[in-house]
Design a protein around this motif. Structure first.
Motif, PDB file in Angstrom:
ATOM      1  N   ARG A 887       1.324  -1.693  -5.974  1.00  0.00           N
ATOM      2  CA  ARG A 887       1.259  -0.254  -6.882  1.00  0.00           C
ATOM      3  C   ARG A 887      -0.302   0.230  -5.742  1.00  0.00           C
ATOM      4  O   ARG A 887      -0.449   0.187  -4.673  1.00  0.00           O
ATOM      5  N   ARG A 888       0.400   1.172  -5.923  1.00  0.00           N
ATOM      6  CA  ARG A 888      -0.268   2.616  -5.420  1.00  0.00           C
ATOM      7  C   ARG A 888      -1.148   3.210  -5.297  1.00  0.00           C
ATOM      8  O   ARG A 888      -1.886   3.192  -6.954  1.00  0.00           O
ATOM      9  N   THR A 889      -2.058   3.639  -4.497  1.00  0.00           N
ATOM     10  CA  THR A 889      -3.149   3.447  -4.134  1.00  0.00           C
ATOM     11  C   THR A 889      -3.743   4.867  -3.298  1.00  0.00           C
ATOM     12  O   THR A 889      -4.826   5.376  -3.537  1.00  0.00           O
ATOM     13  N   ASP A 890      -2.607   4.937  -2.672  1.00  0.00           N
ATOM     14  CA  ASP A 890      -2.965   6.798  -1.847  1.00  0.00           C
ATOM     15  C   ASP A 890      -4.129   6.527  -0.807  1.00  0.00           C
ATOM     16  O   ASP A 890      -4.798   7.301  -0.032  1.00  0.00           O
ATOM     17  N   ARG A 892      -3.451   4.535   2.548  1.00  0.00           N
ATOM     18  CA  ARG A 892      -2.299   3.757   3.657  1.00  0.00           C
ATOM     19  C   ARG A 892      -2.441   2.297   4.118  1.00  0.00           C
ATOM     20  O   ARG A 892      -1.690   1.929   4.664  1.00  0.00           O
ATOM     21  N   ASP A 895      -1.425   0.720   0.600  1.00  0.00           N
ATOM     22  CA  ASP A 895      -0.882   1.025   0.423  1.00  0.00           C
ATOM     23  C   ASP A 895       1.325   0.312   1.728  1.00  0.00           C
ATOM     24  O   ASP A 895       0.889   0.500   2.506  1.00  0.00           O
ATOM     25  N   ASP A 898       6.618   3.178   2.314  1.00  0.00           N
ATOM     26  CA  ASP A 898       7.574   3.989   1.230  1.00  0.00           C
ATOM     27  C   ASP A 898       9.009   3.714   1.386  1.00  0.00           C
ATOM     28  O   ASP A 898       9.120   3.982   0.082  1.00  0.00           O
ATOM     29  N   ARG A 901       8.437   0.704  -0.860  1.00  0.00           N
ATOM     30  CA  ARG A 901       8.043   1.130  -2.095  1.00  0.00           C
ATOM     31  C   ARG A 901       9.360   1.635  -3.121  1.00  0.00           C
ATOM     32  O   ARG A 901       9.639   1.790  -4.261  1.00  0.00           O
ATOM     33  N   ARG A 922       5.877   3.831  -8.631  1.00  0.00           N
ATOM     34  CA  ARG A 922       6.288   5.121  -7.657  1.00  0.00           C
ATOM     35  C   ARG A 922       4.332   6.059  -7.415  1.00  0.00           C
ATOM     36  O   ARG A 922       4.436   7.052  -6.308  1.00  0.00           O
ATOM     37  N   SER A 923       3.482   5.801  -8.232  1.00  0.00           N
ATOM     38  CA  SER A 923       2.407   7.220  -8.108  1.00  0.00           C
ATOM     39  C   SER A 923       1.057   6.792  -8.469  1.00  0.00           C
ATOM     40  O   SER A 923       0.188   7.248  -8.007  1.00  0.00           O
ATOM     41  N   GLY A 924       1.600   4.964  -9.089  1.00  0.00           N
ATOM     42  CA  GLY A 924      -0.192   5.410  -9.184  1.00  0.00           C
ATOM     43  C   GLY A 924      -0.880   5.406 -11.018  1.00  0.00           C
ATOM     44  O   GLY A 924       0.254   5.222 -11.550  1.00  0.00           O
TER      45      GLY A 924
END
Length: 950
Positions: A887-890, A892, A895, A898, A901, A922-924
């Motif tokens: 799951r994306r958290t922004d 790094r 996460d 890439d 992902r 993909r985007s959170g």
């Protein structure tokens, strides 16, 4: 103002020779002092001895607030030894820590002060450095702060061996916007550093005291009665705004100062500028790609130096940034980029000090900065927050009787007459000039270019410490005092048809003041849990004590509630007591509450509970669960009758029919029962707890219902007490061996409310069983400690282990490794899907109910993703587990890579995963209802959400 008036408790302050002010800063700390034995005393600065390079100690005016964990070679060589050290220390603070740590960010603790006020983590847990190297000893924010104070303590004692710091009057500064918990934790840090007796002062006040100290002979010629002074203090970690009103003392005719308002707590300062500039440089280095976490940390520290150079005095036109190779698959060697002064000014001035209108409100979206795990302010525009602050306090502290009076004036009453800038941010001429330009634009008209009077501040980095030392002398009756009112009003919630609150202490309150809440008699029940919801407001400052107001969350901010049991000491049975609330504002600015019985001499003192900093439901009294409503008492009475028929002394009904009968009594399916009903059912079940011992079937049904009624163990008023009572009643007290599986279900359901120690106690026998299963699969001998637990037969073992988010990181890592090893084993094939669910919970990037410091390093999540790919289980549950791990958290640090992902997104698409699951990778984003159900293991009560989505 009279020069000889003392503040409260000053009589005891004349015993020490020195008065010492300590600025415990986010980026730098400093110490100033006064020798009180000097007839014409003045404020001096302590040169703090510290390691500045290996084997080299120097005295510096500033102690950088950085803690560096040394490598074994550095420790054994004695490179960081200080003159007062008997043994080579394992860490360094100060210049060497800051400079050497830039190249070794995994061993560096920074911004501890910001973490000290972070409600999203356990501030007493060992979590710093955030995502540090594996071999680094972690510190709590409290302990890190204590390390800086301990160094100052030892440096002082070395400088003044006959005057130990612990015996001097010590004043420590903190942001005006620190909440009561952060203040208490600062006091705790000082105690750990050997400073048991300290006084706290807010930094903007200290900065103004420093100005008064410098102008002791002429300050009255610069600031006159009626003027409003804005102190804008922006340092490395926080933005602090304070208003001080100059007025005339009616008794003496002298000018006096009154602190009338403080701003909200904003984690917004120089650190944010560093991150923004680092992101800008990153795009120059690698384009749309992202640097690996280790190189990114180095770049952030480098960006700080670039910012200070290009925005400082006599700055160069350009700077070349050289970033060393990081061994990444993406980057094969060192990187280089050129940064110009003009682009940095454009980036940072427009990003943080934009030209905005006075009425422009800050944006409320999530901060773009997730890299350090701190709750940075959502909007980086400091000028928007400042404008909102001035507008909100347009009439605060005015002595005019009505607002109509202001309408006749030519100037906006929000306008400050005088501005004092403080903090490292304003060392930059460009940043200073832009802020003043924006403030001037708010109150200028065509043909009238107004500008505020700017007070001088030659030392942005020392003013707070100097002012704190001066304040210490003010407390002795010498110097010019600021009458600091509370600048916040405090309220306690009361029951009623609509949410209401009673003012306990108004914003005009001053330290040492007491408030008896007349005309509000409350009835409380003794010997059972009660909750006092607390609120604070920085805008409603004129409500008198006892005023009842509607709870408008735009005006009132919830605080951690006081949860307690009031006991009489004479009888154990429940009693009613009629009480009146009493509030006291202590000298250090902490609000203390007491319940005083009206018709008897009994009273109960209530204190803010620092344990609440470790709980994620900080605003539990404002939970959506309470807003679901409450069921009619007659329906609940029918439920109690049915429970008594199964578990009471004269029980006649079998336990298997209880759940449908309860649904019938409530006239609603169990999935629709409000949390208020569930908690009442819990009370009834505890009342008839002895009835569970009637048979194995009775105990299984009782345990099942208790867990269902109390899930997820948090989110409703006094749930912490309910969980504690359940633990006492059930833990280790099963009457029938067959009930063991239902006990596991109970603990899994309420795991979110269990303490770390309780979770570890539950996990130990289960971990032994898992380890035994692994040893058997490897043909190794098995210890008898594993008992009769069988992970292959009991899926609840796996579910409970996955739900215990507070387990130590190393325990989770070992468990995850065991699961990866056991996934392909044929004997555990039926448990494979549940084991994958557990792996997803262990390695989740966003906690369900635990604080952020429970998240495992990302490299383990990546390894476990590959294991699931090799041995996939049921599609839905496996897809959810994959989402949790990727799951994306922004951030790094949390996460996955890439490239990985992208591969996971494609794999989920091929597996037919729901589009929203794919979007979370993909985007959170936030979980939907079905996803929360799969993550939690079953549906949560209506109105309760995962911590990550709250």
């Amino acid at each position: 103002m009279s020069q000889g008036r003392s503040l409260p408790d000053a009589a005891d302050d004349s015993r020490s020779r020195f008065v010492v002010g300590i600025d415990l800063g986010t980026t730098n700390s400093a110490v100033a002092y006064v020798d009180a034995q000097q007839e014409r005393w003045s404020v001096a600065t302590l040169s703090i001895r510290q390691v500045v390079a290996p084997f080299h100690v120097e005295g510096r005016e500033l102690l950088p607030s950085f803690h560096y964990q040394a490598t074994p070679a550095e420790v054994s060589g004695g490179a960081m030894r200080l003159p007062w050290d008997q043994q080579a220390p394992a860490y360094a603070v100060g210049v060497f820590a800051r400079d050497d740590g830039t190249a070794n960010p995994g061993r560096l603790v920074a911004s501890a002060k910001s973490w000290l006020s972070h409600t999203g983590v356990d501030r007493t847990a060992e979590l710093l450095p955030w995502h540090g190297d594996a071999d680094v000893e972690r510190l709590s924010p409290v302990e890190a702060s204590s390390c800086y104070l301990r160094h100052i303590h030892e440096a002082w004692n070395a400088e003044f061996p006959g005057q130990p710091l612990a015996e001097q009057d010590v004043v420590i500064t903190l942001p005006a916007s620190f909440d009561e918990v952060a203040r208490q934790l600062t006091i705790e840090a000082a105690k750990r550093a050997g400073l048991p007796r300290i006084i706290l002062i807010e930094e903007p006040q200290a900065a103004f005291y420093a100005w008064v100290s410098r102008h002791s002979d002429d300050w009255q010629a610069k600031v006159q009665a009626g003027q409003k002074v804005l102190v804008c203090d922006i340092g490395g970690g926080t933005s602090d705004f304070t208003l001080i009103r100059a007025s005339t003392n009616a008794a003496t005719g002298d000018v006096q100062f009154n602190r009338i308002a403080v701003g909200e707590h904003l984690i917004l300062g120089g650190d944010n500028l560093d991150l923004t500039l680092a992101r800008h440089i990153e795009t120059k280095l690698v384009g749309d790609n992202r640097l690996p976490a280790h190189q990114w940390e180095v770049l952030v520290r480098t960006a700080r130096r670039v910012k200070e150079s290009l925005l400082g005095e006599n700055s160069p036109e350009t700077i070349t940034v050289n970033l060393p190779a990081g061994g990444s698959k993406l980057i094969g060697g060192g990187l280089q980029a050129t940064v110009t002064r003009s682009e940095v000014e454009e980036l940072l001035l427009e990003g943080f000090l934009p030209r905005v209108g006075l009425g422009d409100k800050p944006m409320r979206k999530q901060s773009a900065f997730q890299d350090f795990g701190l709750p940075y302010a959502a909007d980086p525009a400091m000028t928007r927050y400042l404008g909102t602050f001035l507008a909100a306090h347009r009439f605060t502290g005015d002595q005019a009787p009505t607002r109509d009076w202001h309408e006749k004036q030519q100037s906006d009453p929000a306008r400050p007459d005088v501005v004092l800038l403080n903090g490292g941010l304003f060392a930059s001429p460009a940043l200073r000039a832009r802020l003043l330009e924006v403030v001037a634009s708010w109150f200028s008209t065509e043909g009238d270019a107004w500008r505020p009077l700017l007070l001088d501040n030659p030392r942005w980095d020392l003013a707070v410490a100097q002012g704190a030392a001066y304040y210490g002398m003010v407390r002795r009756g010498q110097g010019v005092a600021i009458s600091a009112n509370l600048a916040r009003s405090y309220y306690v919630g009361v029951a009623g048809e609509r949410p209401r609150a009673v003012c306990l202490a108004p914003g005009s309150a001053v330290a040492g003041q007491d408030f008896e809440i007349e005309g509000l008699d409350l009835e409380v029940t003794l010997a059972e849990p009660v909750e006092f919801p607390l609120y604070v407001s920085s805008t409603r400052l004129v409500d008198p004590p006892g005023a009842i107001v509607e709870v408008n969350l735009d005006e009132l901010t919830p605080l951690p509630p006081i949860r307690t049991v009031l006991k009489s000491g004479r009888k154990k049975e429940h009693q009613q007591a009629k009480v009146r609330l009493h509030a006291h504002l202590s000298e250090i600015g902490v609000l203390e509450l007491s319940c005083r019985e009206i018709d008897a001499p009994r009273s109960w003192r209530l204190q803010f509970d620092i344990r609440s900093t470790t709980q994620t439901d900080v605003a539990a009294h404002d939970s959506a669960a309470e807003r679901e409503g409450f069921v009619d008492e007659s329906a609940l009475a029918a439920c109690r009758e049915r429970i008594e028929r199964v578990f009471g002394e004269s029980a006649t009904e079998p336990p298997r029919t209880l759940m449908p009968e309860l649904a019938q009594a409530l006239d609603m399916e169990r999935h629709a029962w409000p949390t208020s009903v569930l908690r009442r059912l819990w009370e009834m079940l505890l009342e008839f707890e002895s009835g569970r011992r009637r048979s194995a079937g009775h105990e299984a049904r009782w345990l099942n219902l208790v867990g269902y009624a109390l899930r997820p163990g948090y989110g409703f008023a006094v749930d912490d007490w309910r969980v504690a009572q359940t633990w006492r009643a059930v833990s280790g007290k099963a009457a029938f061996p067959a009930s063991h599986a239902e006990a596991l279900v109970l603990w899994r359901r309420i795991a979110g409310g269990l303490s770390r120690g309780q979770q570890l106690g539950l996990a130990e026998p289960l971990l032994a069983a898992v380890n035994a299963a692994r040893r058997r699969s490897e043909g190794r001998p098995v210890s008898s400690i594993a008992g009769g637990l069988d992970p292959a037969a009991s899926l609840e073992i796996w579910r409970l282990l996955g739900s215990l988010e507070l387990l130590p990181i190393e325990v989770k890592l070992q468990l995850g490794d065991d699961i990866v090893h056991l996934l392909p084993k044929r004997k555990l094939e039926k448990a494979r899907t549940t084991m994958i669910w557990t792996l997803g919970r262990l390695g989740q990037r966003v906690p369900l109910h635990g604080p952020l410091n429970t998240v495992l390093p990302v490299e383990y999540a990546e390894t476990w993703l590959e294991a699931i790919e090799r041995h996939p289980g049921d599609d839905l549950i496996s897809n959810v587990a994959i989402m949790q791990l990727a799951r994306r958290t922004d951030d790094r640090h949390r996460d996955v890579d890439d490239a990985l992902r992208d591969r996971i997104v494609k794999r989920l698409s091929l597996r037919g995963a729901a589009e929203h699951l794919i979007e979370l990778v993909r985007s959170g984003g936030s979980l939907d209802e079905r996803e929360r159900t799969e993550v939690y293991g079953e549906s949560m009560p209506i109105g309760l959400r995962c911590f990550s989505d709250a």
